[in-house]
Structures are given as C-alpha cells and as structure tokens.
Design a protein around this motif. Structure first.
Motif, PDB file in Angstrom:
ATOM      1  N   ARG A 199       0.825  -1.180  -0.092  1.00 16.05           N
ATOM      2  CA  ARG A 199      -0.115   0.020   0.035  1.00 16.05           C
ATOM      3  C   ARG A 199       0.839   1.339  -0.016  1.00 16.05           C
ATOM      4  O   ARG A 199       0.404   2.383   0.443  1.00 16.05           O
ATOM      5  CB  ARG A 199      -0.963   0.101   1.301  1.00 16.05           C
ATOM      6  N   ASN A 200       2.165   1.399  -0.619  1.00 13.32           N
ATOM      7  CA  ASN A 200       3.088   2.258  -0.758  1.00 13.32           C
ATOM      8  C   ASN A 200       2.766   2.998  -2.124  1.00 13.32           C
ATOM      9  O   ASN A 200       2.541   2.314  -3.141  1.00 13.32           O
ATOM     10  CB  ASN A 200       4.394   1.833  -0.468  1.00 13.32           C
ATOM     11  N   LEU A 201       3.087   4.282  -2.044  1.00 15.51           N
ATOM     12  CA  LEU A 201       2.628   4.996  -3.538  1.00 15.51           C
ATOM     13  C   LEU A 201       4.100   5.123  -4.050  1.00 15.51           C
ATOM     14  O   LEU A 201       5.158   4.814  -3.406  1.00 15.51           O
ATOM     15  CB  LEU A 201       2.269   6.469  -3.078  1.00 15.51           C
ATOM     16  N   TYR A 202       4.160   5.080  -5.466  1.00 14.38           N
ATOM     17  CA  TYR A 202       5.339   5.014  -6.092  1.00 14.38           C
ATOM     18  C   TYR A 202       5.984   6.651  -6.392  1.00 14.38           C
ATOM     19  O   TYR A 202       5.326   7.652  -6.204  1.00 14.38           O
ATOM     20  CB  TYR A 202       5.054   4.592  -7.531  1.00 14.38           C
ATOM     21  N   GLU A 203       7.317   6.544  -6.543  1.00 13.43           N
ATOM     22  CA  GLU A 203       8.008   7.718  -6.826  1.00 13.43           C
ATOM     23  C   GLU A 203       7.554   8.117  -8.371  1.00 13.43           C
ATOM     24  O   GLU A 203       7.253   6.913  -9.152  1.00 13.43           O
ATOM     25  CB  GLU A 203       9.287   7.959  -6.725  1.00 13.43           C
ATOM     26  N   TYR A 204       7.596   9.261  -8.735  1.00 13.82           N
ATOM     27  CA  TYR A 204       7.147   9.483 -10.130  1.00 13.82           C
ATOM     28  C   TYR A 204       7.846  10.787 -10.685  1.00 13.82           C
ATOM     29  O   TYR A 204       8.494  11.695  -9.973  1.00 13.82           O
ATOM     30  CB  TYR A 204       5.534   9.848 -10.140  1.00 13.82           C
ATOM     31  N   GLY A 205       7.762  10.574 -12.300  1.00 10.51           N
ATOM     32  CA  GLY A 205       8.047  11.948 -12.889  1.00 10.51           C
ATOM     33  C   GLY A 205       6.961  12.267 -13.719  1.00 10.51           C
ATOM     34  O   GLY A 205       6.094  11.627 -14.314  1.00 10.51           O
ATOM     35  N   GLU A 206       6.649  13.688 -13.710  1.00 11.12           N
ATOM     36  CA  GLU A 206       5.346  14.376 -14.023  1.00 11.12           C
ATOM     37  C   GLU A 206       5.395  14.993 -15.338  1.00 11.12           C
ATOM     38  O   GLU A 206       6.366  15.874 -15.434  1.00 11.12           O
ATOM     39  CB  GLU A 206       4.732  15.227 -12.974  1.00 11.12           C
ATOM     40  N   LEU A 228      14.798   3.981 -18.204  1.00 14.44           N
ATOM     41  CA  LEU A 228      13.711   4.252 -16.954  1.00 14.44           C
ATOM     42  C   LEU A 228      12.621   2.833 -17.337  1.00 14.44           C
ATOM     43  O   LEU A 228      12.001   2.757 -16.500  1.00 14.44           O
ATOM     44  CB  LEU A 228      13.084   5.421 -17.107  1.00 14.44           C
ATOM     45  N   LEU A 229      12.608   2.516 -18.669  1.00 18.55           N
ATOM     46  CA  LEU A 229      11.432   1.463 -18.788  1.00 18.55           C
ATOM     47  C   LEU A 229      11.666   0.203 -18.038  1.00 18.55           C
ATOM     48  O   LEU A 229      10.795  -0.703 -17.916  1.00 18.55           O
ATOM     49  CB  LEU A 229      11.469   1.147 -20.318  1.00 18.55           C
ATOM     50  N   ASP A 230      13.084   0.059 -17.704  1.00 15.16           N
ATOM     51  CA  ASP A 230      13.248  -1.122 -16.727  1.00 15.16           C
ATOM     52  C   ASP A 230      12.452  -1.292 -15.463  1.00 15.16           C
ATOM     53  O   ASP A 230      12.203  -2.333 -14.795  1.00 15.16           O
ATOM     54  CB  ASP A 230      14.844  -1.559 -16.761  1.00 15.16           C
ATOM     55  N   SER A 231      12.583  -0.321 -14.834  1.00 19.26           N
ATOM     56  CA  SER A 231      11.987  -0.158 -13.724  1.00 19.26           C
ATOM     57  C   SER A 231      10.594   0.733 -13.543  1.00 19.26           C
ATOM     58  O   SER A 231       9.701   1.036 -12.521  1.00 19.26           O
ATOM     59  CB  SER A 231      12.917   0.905 -12.573  1.00 19.26           C
ATOM     60  N   PHE A 232       9.995   0.851 -14.638  1.00 14.34           N
ATOM     61  CA  PHE A 232       8.535   1.463 -15.126  1.00 14.34           C
ATOM     62  C   PHE A 232       7.304   0.473 -14.563  1.00 14.34           C
ATOM     63  O   PHE A 232       7.534  -0.672 -15.086  1.00 14.34           O
ATOM     64  CB  PHE A 232       8.554   1.725 -16.568  1.00 14.34           C
ATOM     65  N   ARG A 233       6.415   0.813 -14.053  1.00 11.65           N
ATOM     66  CA  ARG A 233       5.290   0.267 -13.381  1.00 11.65           C
ATOM     67  C   ARG A 233       4.053   0.383 -13.626  1.00 11.65           C
ATOM     68  O   ARG A 233       3.113  -0.395 -13.637  1.00 11.65           O
ATOM     69  CB  ARG A 233       5.287   0.250 -11.698  1.00 11.65           C
ATOM     70  N   GLY A 234       3.843   1.867 -14.011  1.00 14.51           N
ATOM     71  CA  GLY A 234       2.548   1.988 -14.705  1.00 14.51           C
ATOM     72  C   GLY A 234       2.348   3.936 -14.633  1.00 14.51           C
ATOM     73  O   GLY A 234       3.390   4.353 -14.321  1.00 14.51           O
ATOM     74  N   SER A 241      -6.214  18.351 -13.405  1.00 13.19           N
ATOM     75  CA  SER A 241      -5.037  19.040 -13.578  1.00 13.19           C
ATOM     76  C   SER A 241      -4.539  18.749 -15.103  1.00 13.19           C
ATOM     77  O   SER A 241      -3.440  19.461 -15.311  1.00 13.19           O
ATOM     78  CB  SER A 241      -4.326  18.916 -12.502  1.00 13.19           C
ATOM     79  N   ASN A 242      -5.034  17.558 -15.678  1.00 13.55           N
ATOM     80  CA  ASN A 242      -4.411  17.308 -16.912  1.00 13.55           C
ATOM     81  C   ASN A 242      -2.725  16.769 -16.631  1.00 13.55           C
ATOM     82  O   ASN A 242      -1.925  17.006 -17.603  1.00 13.55           O
ATOM     83  CB  ASN A 242      -4.289  18.254 -17.925  1.00 13.55           C
ATOM     84  N   ARG A 243      -2.525  16.218 -15.566  1.00 13.80           N
ATOM     85  CA  ARG A 243      -1.185  15.865 -15.160  1.00 13.80           C
ATOM     86  C   ARG A 243      -0.896  14.169 -15.416  1.00 13.80           C
ATOM     87  O   ARG A 243      -1.814  13.503 -14.761  1.00 13.80           O
ATOM     88  CB  ARG A 243      -0.780  16.163 -13.727  1.00 13.80           C
ATOM     89  N   CYS A 244       0.124  14.064 -15.896  1.00 11.09           N
ATOM     90  CA  CYS A 244       0.280  12.605 -16.155  1.00 11.09           C
ATOM     91  C   CYS A 244       1.629  12.234 -15.203  1.00 11.09           C
ATOM     92  O   CYS A 244       2.628  12.976 -15.416  1.00 11.09           O
ATOM     93  CB  CYS A 244       0.371  12.142 -17.432  1.00 11.09           C
ATOM     94  N   ARG A 245       1.565  11.160 -14.393  1.00 14.90           N
ATOM     95  CA  ARG A 245       2.693  10.744 -13.491  1.00 14.90           C
ATOM     96  C   ARG A 245       3.147   9.355 -13.701  1.00 14.90           C
ATOM     97  O   ARG A 245       2.278   8.323 -13.586  1.00 14.90           O
ATOM     98  CB  ARG A 245       2.127  11.053 -12.111  1.00 14.90           C
ATOM     99  N   CYS A 246       4.292   9.336 -14.341  1.00 15.81           N
ATOM    100  CA  CYS A 246       4.878   7.954 -14.688  1.00 15.81           C
ATOM    101  C   CYS A 246       5.506   7.378 -13.379  1.00 15.81           C
ATOM    102  O   CYS A 246       6.255   7.842 -12.896  1.00 15.81           O
ATOM    103  CB  CYS A 246       5.905   8.059 -15.824  1.00 15.81           C
ATOM    104  N   LEU A 247       5.095   6.147 -13.179  1.00 16.76           N
ATOM    105  CA  LEU A 247       5.396   5.572 -11.725  1.00 16.76           C
ATOM    106  C   LEU A 247       6.840   4.547 -11.969  1.00 16.76           C
ATOM    107  O   LEU A 247       6.649   3.690 -12.804  1.00 16.76           O
ATOM    108  CB  LEU A 247       4.137   4.918 -11.168  1.00 16.76           C
TER     109      LEU A 247
END
Length: 300
Positions: A199-206, A228-234, A241-247
C-alpha cells in the motif's frame, strides 16, 4: 503660741530656781541683801536670755520650714499651672485640627458637588439629518462586485464542470509502441492512485498538459529515457489538472535520468508491480501488464 508658752515656762523655772536664794538672803540695815538681789537678777536675766535665744532658734527653724513649705507649694502650683497650660494647648491644637479637617471636607464636598444646570447646551450628534443619511436606499446605485475568492471559486468550478465532460477514459487498454516493442496497460480503477503490495505510493516523474488517458501512456513510454523503462510500473492520470505521472520503483529517478520531466517526486517507497489502488478524486490508475515485440510476448 507654743514658743511663748515655752518662754513663760523658762521664766517660771528661773524664778523657782532663784527662790532659795531669796530665802537665804539676810537683810541688811536697809532691809535687803544687795548681793543676793544682784545674784537673783543675774539668774533671771540669764534665763530670759536663754529663753529668747531658744525662741529665736525656734523661730528661725520655723521660718526655714515655712520657706520650704512655701517653696514646695509654689513649685506644686507651678507644675499644676504648667500641666493645665499643656492640657489647654493640646485641647486647642486638637480643636484646630478638627476645624481644619472639617474645612477641608467641606471644600471637597463643594468641589464634588455637580452644577444643577449645564453651562453649555449639549450638541445632538445623532440629529435628524444623520438618521436620514444613514437610512439605506431601496435600490443599490451600483451593482456589487464579486470578491476575488468568489471569482476564483467560480472559475475553478467552471473549469471542473468543463473537465467533467473530458474526465473520462478514452481507452482503458492503451498499447503504445517504442522501437518495435509494445507496452500493454490496463485500467485498475478510476478515482484512485496506484500502490504496491504494501500500500505504498510510487515515486514519479510528471508531465503537464496531458489531456487524455491514452496520451499519458504514450508520454510515459515515448518521452522518457529508455533506461527508465526497466523500472517502469504504470501511471496515474489526473483529469482535473491534466497531469500525467509515470510511476517507478524507489531509487530509480536521479538528476541524470529525470531531466525530461516537468516535475519529480523521489520521496515515495513503492516497489514492484502495481497491486492495487488508493482513493483519490478525479485520478485514474493504470498498470503496466507487460511488454512485447512484434510476434513475441514478454511478461513482467
């Protein structure tokens, strides 16, 4: 009187003592013994002299005692007079102090006593003119302006109402491709954020200004460094806000590989595949289900 009685007693005593001399005297031819008479006379005079001297001494002693008594009496009278004078002065001073006190009290009461009539007519501040002017008008002369906070709220409400039509998932299974590799995403839940098994949130690039759910998948696959695609989860997409956060897994992002994002957050502890979601309004959680080349499937 006592001194006089003593003198008579002395004279009588001298006379008695001289009586034998008179008896023993032998008269001469003229009828008396002259020698005996002279002797009696001398005895009488000696007695008288002794009586007078004694009386004088007694008188002097009496005078001294009288003087002493007079002096003592005078002294007593002086002390009595002095005490009377002191009492009189004390009484006078107490009367003077009482008079002063009464005069001061009367002066104070006179000062504190209010005047019966005011010396000046009081002005009526709240006159009829002021009451007329304070009476509100029935119709406002000018249209009231809205406050900045209300305008901001109205604008935010308007933008939300506009985004409600766009806040929908255009494709719940987007499939973006990069360098011949297809990435498969599945919508986990709407109004939610992705979390790991703990139940932990992920770090992200927005990325900002991403208007659709499927476009967020394209941005997280095509607009980032390939490492970064090797550790990409969703990803999480916020339609308000039309914001996209890559986890990503914790510890993936750093200053060298995150320069293409508009914003990053490296404080979260999420790790491994997306296992569920936690509630967040107007947000959508997408899980990376797998990646495949053309004709070949690679599962994570």
């Amino acid at each position: 009187m006592k001194a006089f009685s003593a003198t008579l007693v002395l004279i009588l005593a001298a006379t008695v003592s001289a009586a034998p001399l008179w008896e023993n005297a032998v008269p001469d031819e003229s009828g008396l013994d002259v020698a005996a008479g002279e002797e009696v006379q001398d005895v009488l005079f000696a007695g008288l002299a002794a009586a007078v001297e004694k009386k004088k001494d007694e008188d002097e002693e009496g005078d001294d005692e009288g003087k002493k008594k007079k002096k003592k009496k005078k002294k007593d009278e002086e002390s009595t007079e002095k005490s009377k004078k002191e009492k009189k002065e004390k009484k006078k001073s107490s009367e003077d102090s009482k008079k002063k006190k009464s005069s001061s009290d009367s002066s104070r009461s006179k000062k504190k006593k209010p005047t019966r009539k005011p010396t000046r007519k009081p002005t009526n501040r709240s006159g009829p003119s002021s009451s007329k002017s304070s009476k509100p008008t029935r119709k406002p002369t000018r249209k009231p302006t809205r406050s900045s906070s209300s305008s901001t709220r109205s604008s935010s409400t308007t933008s939300r109402s506009r985004n409600r039509g766009r806040c929908r998932v255009d494709d719940d299974r987007p499939r973006p491709v990069r360098d011949g590799e297809r990435f498969r995403f599945n919508l986990v839940r709407s109004n939610a954020q992705c979390v790991d098994i703990n139940r932990n949130l992920y770090e992200y690039g927005e990325f900002k200004s991403v208007t659709e759910f499927s476009k967020c998948a394209d941005a997280c696959v095509k607009d980032v460094r390939s490492s970064l695609l090797d550790s990409f989860r969703g990803y999480d997409w916020d339609c308000d806000s039309n914001r996209c956060r890559c986890l990503y897994d914790r510890g993936t992002l750093d200053s060298r590989n995150s320069g293409r994002f508009d914003r990053t957050n490296r404080s979260e502890r999420g790790y491994g595949s997306v296992d569920g979601a936690t509630h967040k309004d107007r947000s959508h959680c997408a899980k990376l289900a797998g990646a495949e080349f053309v004709g070949e499937l690679h599962m994570e």
